[in-house]
Write a protein that holds these residues in place. Structure first.
Motif, PDB file in Angstrom:
ATOM      1  N   ASP A  47     -59.476 -10.743  -1.765  1.00  0.00           N
ATOM      2  CA  ASP A  47     -58.916  -9.725  -3.174  1.00  0.00           C
ATOM      3  C   ASP A  47     -59.248  -8.196  -2.155  1.00  0.00           C
ATOM      4  OD1 ASP A  47     -56.360  -9.685  -4.070  1.00  0.00           O
ATOM      5  OD2 ASP A  47     -57.931 -11.074  -5.657  1.00  0.00           O
ATOM      6  N   TYR A  48     -61.137  -8.656  -1.969  1.00  0.00           N
ATOM      7  CA  TYR A  48     -61.614  -7.769  -1.335  1.00  0.00           C
ATOM      8  C   TYR A  48     -63.006  -8.013  -0.325  1.00  0.00           C
ATOM      9  CZ  TYR A  48     -64.918  -7.771  -5.482  1.00  0.00           C
ATOM     10  OH  TYR A  48     -65.850  -8.745  -6.467  1.00  0.00           O
ATOM     11  N   LEU A  49     -63.921  -7.289  -0.165  1.00  0.00           N
ATOM     12  CA  LEU A  49     -64.932  -6.994   0.765  1.00  0.00           C
ATOM     13  C   LEU A  49     -66.298  -6.251   0.384  1.00  0.00           C
ATOM     14  CD1 LEU A  49     -65.419  -8.301   3.883  1.00  0.00           C
ATOM     15  CD2 LEU A  49     -66.980  -6.305   3.238  1.00  0.00           C
ATOM     16  N   LEU A  50     -67.094  -6.531  -0.688  1.00  0.00           N
ATOM     17  CA  LEU A  50     -67.985  -5.793  -1.182  1.00  0.00           C
ATOM     18  C   LEU A  50     -69.195  -5.659   0.054  1.00  0.00           C
ATOM     19  CD1 LEU A  50     -68.720  -3.565  -3.806  1.00  0.00           C
ATOM     20  CD2 LEU A  50     -70.158  -6.222  -4.535  1.00  0.00           C
ATOM     21  N   PHE A  51     -69.706  -4.629   1.018  1.00  0.00           N
ATOM     22  CA  PHE A  51     -70.891  -4.415   1.625  1.00  0.00           C
ATOM     23  C   PHE A  51     -71.961  -4.285   0.521  1.00  0.00           C
ATOM     24  CE2 PHE A  51     -68.606  -2.504   5.339  1.00  0.00           C
ATOM     25  CZ  PHE A  51     -68.475  -4.144   6.013  1.00  0.00           C
ATOM     26  N   HIS A  52     -73.644  -4.884   0.291  1.00  0.00           N
ATOM     27  CA  HIS A  52     -74.642  -4.279   0.124  1.00  0.00           C
ATOM     28  C   HIS A  52     -74.627  -2.785   0.323  1.00  0.00           C
ATOM     29  CE1 HIS A  52     -75.782  -7.956  -1.863  1.00  0.00           C
ATOM     30  NE2 HIS A  52     -75.823  -8.370  -1.330  1.00  0.00           N
ATOM     31  N   PRO A  53     -75.640  -1.877  -0.610  1.00  0.00           N
ATOM     32  CA  PRO A  53     -75.992  -0.551  -0.247  1.00  0.00           C
ATOM     33  C   PRO A  53     -76.696  -0.670   1.148  1.00  0.00           C
ATOM     34  CG  PRO A  53     -77.246  -1.312  -2.128  1.00  0.00           C
ATOM     35  CD  PRO A  53     -76.200  -2.529  -2.079  1.00  0.00           C
ATOM     36  N   ILE A  54     -77.123   0.093   1.815  1.00  0.00           N
ATOM     37  CA  ILE A  54     -78.147   0.511   2.892  1.00  0.00           C
ATOM     38  C   ILE A  54     -80.057   0.679   2.050  1.00  0.00           C
ATOM     39  CG2 ILE A  54     -78.515   1.722   4.909  1.00  0.00           C
ATOM     40  CD1 ILE A  54     -76.303  -0.894   4.446  1.00  0.00           C
ATOM     41  N   ILE A  55     -79.701  -0.445   2.287  1.00  0.00           N
ATOM     42  CA  ILE A  55     -81.617   0.102   2.701  1.00  0.00           C
ATOM     43  C   ILE A  55     -82.858   1.075   3.964  1.00  0.00           C
ATOM     44  CG2 ILE A  55     -84.339  -0.191   1.405  1.00  0.00           C
ATOM     45  CD1 ILE A  55     -82.048  -1.283  -0.033  1.00  0.00           C
ATOM     46  N   SER A 127     -78.593   5.741  -9.142  1.00  0.00           N
ATOM     47  CA  SER A 127     -78.568   5.108  -7.062  1.00  0.00           C
ATOM     48  C   SER A 127     -78.289   6.766  -6.414  1.00  0.00           C
ATOM     49  CB  SER A 127     -77.796   4.474  -7.070  1.00  0.00           C
ATOM     50  OG  SER A 127     -77.806   3.653  -5.629  1.00  0.00           O
ATOM     51  N   TYR A 128     -78.572   6.987  -5.021  1.00  0.00           N
ATOM     52  CA  TYR A 128     -77.709   7.999  -4.694  1.00  0.00           C
ATOM     53  C   TYR A 128     -77.306   7.224  -3.090  1.00  0.00           C
ATOM     54  CZ  TYR A 128     -81.082   9.657  -6.824  1.00  0.00           C
ATOM     55  OH  TYR A 128     -82.169  10.833  -8.299  1.00  0.00           O
ATOM     56  N   TYR A 129     -76.242   6.241  -3.505  1.00  0.00           N
ATOM     57  CA  TYR A 129     -75.921   5.645  -2.458  1.00  0.00           C
ATOM     58  C   TYR A 129     -74.796   4.847  -2.623  1.00  0.00           C
ATOM     59  CZ  TYR A 129     -80.853   4.592  -1.894  1.00  0.00           C
ATOM     60  OH  TYR A 129     -82.606   4.873  -2.606  1.00  0.00           O
ATOM     61  N   ASN A 130     -74.432   4.669  -0.825  1.00  0.00           N
ATOM     62  CA  ASN A 130     -73.087   4.300  -0.792  1.00  0.00           C
ATOM     63  C   ASN A 130     -73.206   2.581  -0.699  1.00  0.00           C
ATOM     64  OD1 ASN A 130     -70.974   6.515  -0.886  1.00  0.00           O
ATOM     65  ND2 ASN A 130     -71.818   6.870   1.774  1.00  0.00           N
ATOM     66  N   LYS A 131     -71.813   1.788  -1.718  1.00  0.00           N
ATOM     67  CA  LYS A 131     -71.531   0.880  -1.687  1.00  0.00           C
ATOM     68  C   LYS A 131     -69.890   0.689  -1.773  1.00  0.00           C
ATOM     69  CE  LYS A 131     -73.072  -3.474  -4.054  1.00  0.00           C
ATOM     70  NZ  LYS A 131     -73.327  -3.890  -5.614  1.00  0.00           N
ATOM     71  N   ILE A 132     -69.261   0.108  -1.107  1.00  0.00           N
ATOM     72  CA  ILE A 132     -68.006   0.349  -0.871  1.00  0.00           C
ATOM     73  C   ILE A 132     -67.707  -1.343  -0.927  1.00  0.00           C
ATOM     74  CG2 ILE A 132     -66.533   0.110   1.541  1.00  0.00           C
ATOM     75  CD1 ILE A 132     -69.134   2.086   2.614  1.00  0.00           C
ATOM     76  N   VAL A 133     -66.048  -0.911  -1.449  1.00  0.00           N
ATOM     77  CA  VAL A 133     -65.178  -1.735  -1.373  1.00  0.00           C
ATOM     78  C   VAL A 133     -63.645  -1.848  -0.435  1.00  0.00           C
ATOM     79  CG1 VAL A 133     -63.847  -3.058  -3.445  1.00  0.00           C
ATOM     80  CG2 VAL A 133     -66.469  -2.611  -3.498  1.00  0.00           C
ATOM     81  N   LEU A 134     -64.144  -3.231   0.578  1.00  0.00           N
ATOM     82  CA  LEU A 134     -62.839  -3.273   0.666  1.00  0.00           C
ATOM     83  C   LEU A 134     -61.969  -3.837   0.683  1.00  0.00           C
ATOM     84  CD1 LEU A 134     -64.002  -3.263   4.817  1.00  0.00           C
ATOM     85  CD2 LEU A 134     -63.757  -1.653   3.170  1.00  0.00           C
ATOM     86  N   LEU A 135     -60.660  -2.792  -0.008  1.00  0.00           N
ATOM     87  CA  LEU A 135     -59.250  -3.569  -0.862  1.00  0.00           C
ATOM     88  C   LEU A 135     -58.417  -3.678  -0.189  1.00  0.00           C
ATOM     89  CD1 LEU A 135     -59.238  -1.126  -3.818  1.00  0.00           C
ATOM     90  CD2 LEU A 135     -59.241  -4.036  -4.494  1.00  0.00           C
ATOM     91  N   LYS A 136     -58.425  -5.250   0.384  1.00  0.00           N
ATOM     92  CA  LYS A 136     -57.438  -5.741   1.469  1.00  0.00           C
ATOM     93  C   LYS A 136     -56.022  -6.278   1.081  1.00  0.00           C
ATOM     94  CE  LYS A 136     -56.727  -9.279   5.043  1.00  0.00           C
ATOM     95  NZ  LYS A 136     -57.357 -11.108   5.863  1.00  0.00           N
ATOM     96  N   GLN A 137     -55.727  -6.484  -0.388  1.00  0.00           N
ATOM     97  CA  GLN A 137     -54.612  -6.828  -0.802  1.00  0.00           C
ATOM     98  C   GLN A 137     -53.854  -5.595  -0.510  1.00  0.00           C
ATOM     99  OE1 GLN A 137     -53.183  -9.245  -0.217  1.00  0.00           O
ATOM    100  NE2 GLN A 137     -54.141 -10.879  -1.541  1.00  0.00           N
ATOM    101  N   THR A 138     -54.488  -4.101  -1.092  1.00  0.00           N
ATOM    102  CA  THR A 138     -53.979  -3.047  -1.421  1.00  0.00           C
ATOM    103  C   THR A 138     -53.905  -1.675  -0.396  1.00  0.00           C
ATOM    104  OG1 THR A 138     -55.682  -2.453  -2.248  1.00  0.00           O
ATOM    105  CG2 THR A 138     -54.104  -3.286  -3.826  1.00  0.00           C
ATOM    106  N   GLN A 139     -54.367  -1.882   1.282  1.00  0.00           N
ATOM    107  CA  GLN A 139     -55.161  -1.720   1.895  1.00  0.00           C
ATOM    108  C   GLN A 139     -56.064   0.392   1.441  1.00  0.00           C
ATOM    109  OE1 GLN A 139     -54.314  -2.025   5.720  1.00  0.00           O
ATOM    110  NE2 GLN A 139     -54.795  -4.219   4.461  1.00  0.00           N
TER     111      GLN A 139
END
Length: 354
Positions: A47-55, A127-139
């Motif tokens: 369903d999705y891929l979740l990136f950690h926030p960048i330090i 927080s001031y950081y982007n944390k990104i989810v890539l939703l594969k099923q719904t693009q």
């Protein structure tokens, strides 16, 4: 869906490609990239891929400055106490002492304020950081936009609308990946996501994103030594998040099951302040994977994950609930030793001066 276009001005510098256009290039630094990307995964599933926030280095410098400010505040408070005691109980009061007392008060305000800001960050977890989810099923791509004076704003954008570019920071040779959404009518950027990861090739990072979104699961390279899942909500335990900070440095000190090793404990006793500071950054990041708009798009039932990623262990679940006794002993003892060194260094300097 909550949608307010952010006021981002990241320039589009070296253009890479658009999704679903052209072939996906090969990895430039395959081994290093796969290891780094595997460590950056928080969760990866159909369903999705979740990136950690960048330090990044700016955040670490900020926490180091806070440590120094706290140390100087302790020194100044000691001086202030000695001066007040001396001129009230021992020496005759002199008006010239008012200048010294005023300067010490100003000194305490300046350095105490720096310490207060960090304590407020640890308490409020903003927080001031982007944390990104890539939703594969719904693009689609989901993330929170963080503003200093506003609540995080959730964004959900179509993957096919994204343009990727590489930005080189002024004065350094490192490059970082930017993702943009461009208004076709005005040709102006209306959204930008700056991934900020200068330890990873932006070309490999974009290749990884495209592979996940556009290709079958068996084409996504993941190293199981690093790609292990965490509970989706990582805001419950600062100590568990600090352990993640250790693991992301590839120190091999804590293992995948929050085991307490001698080297891991020694690290907690020497640099636990920074590890806990990084853990607070993990805690503070708004988690788009928990947003109702993301949850509504999930279809996977949680079984038979086709991706090569280790599941959440019972020890890690306990750690995130602050119930892992071994891990708590490691961190509490490390914090205690740090406090002893901090206070002891102030007292030692005072004794030398005296």
């Amino acid at each position: 869906m909550i949608y307010n276009p952010p006021n981002n001005t990241h320039p589009i510098e070296k253009l890479l490609s658009r999704p679903w256009e052209g072939s996906i290039p090969a990895y430039r630094e395959k081994t290093a990239s796969v290891e780094k990307l595997s460590r950056d995964m928080h969760e990866v599933n159909p369903d999705y891929l979740l990136f950690h926030p960048i330090i990044n280095s700016y955040q670490l410098i900020g926490f180091l400055m806070a440590y120094c400010f706290s140390w100087l505040f302790g020194q100044g408070f000691f001086f202030f106490t000695v001066v007040i005691f001396s001129y009230i109980f021992i020496k005759d009061f002199e008006y010239a002492a008012l200048f010294l007392i005023a300067m010490l008060i100003l000194f305490l305000i300046v350095f105490g304020f720096g310490s207060y800001l960090i304590l407020r960050q640890i308490k409020n977890k903003k927080s001031y950081y982007n944390k990104i989810v890539l939703l594969k099923q719904t693009q689609q791509v989901a993330y929170y936009e963080h503003n200093r004076k506003q609540a995080p704003v959730f964004h959900l954008i179509n993957y096919k609308d994204i343009v990727a570019s590489v930005r080189r920071n002024n004065g350094v040779v490192y490059e970082a990946l930017n993702l943009h959404v461009i208004d076709p009518k005005t040709n102006q950027t209306i959204q930008s996501i700056n991934l900020e990861d200068m330890q990873l090739s932006p070309y490999d990072q974009w290749t990884f994103i495209r592979t996940y979104m556009e290709r079958p699961a068996d084409e996504l390279p993941l190293d199981p030594r690093y790609a292990h899942a965490c509970p989706t909500d990582i805001s419950t335990s600062l100590l568990a998040c600090a352990d993640i900070a250790q693991e992301k440095k590839n120190k091999g000190l804590t293992g995948l099951r929050h085991e307490v090793t001698v080297m891991g404990w020694l690290r907690a006793c020497t640099v636990s302040f920074l590890d806990l500071a990084e853990g607070n950054i993990y805690q503070s990041s708004a988690n788009p994977a928990l947003h109702p708009e993301v949850q509504r798009r999930l279809m996977w039932d949680g079984t038979n994950n086709p991706y090569n990623i280790l599941p959440v262990t019972a020890e890690r679940k306990a750690a995130f609930n602050n119930q892992n006794r071994k891990m708590k002993i490691k961190w509490y003892s490390g914090i205690a030793i740090n406090v002893i060194w901090f206070v002891g260094s102030i007292l030692y300097v005072m004794l030398v001066i005296a």
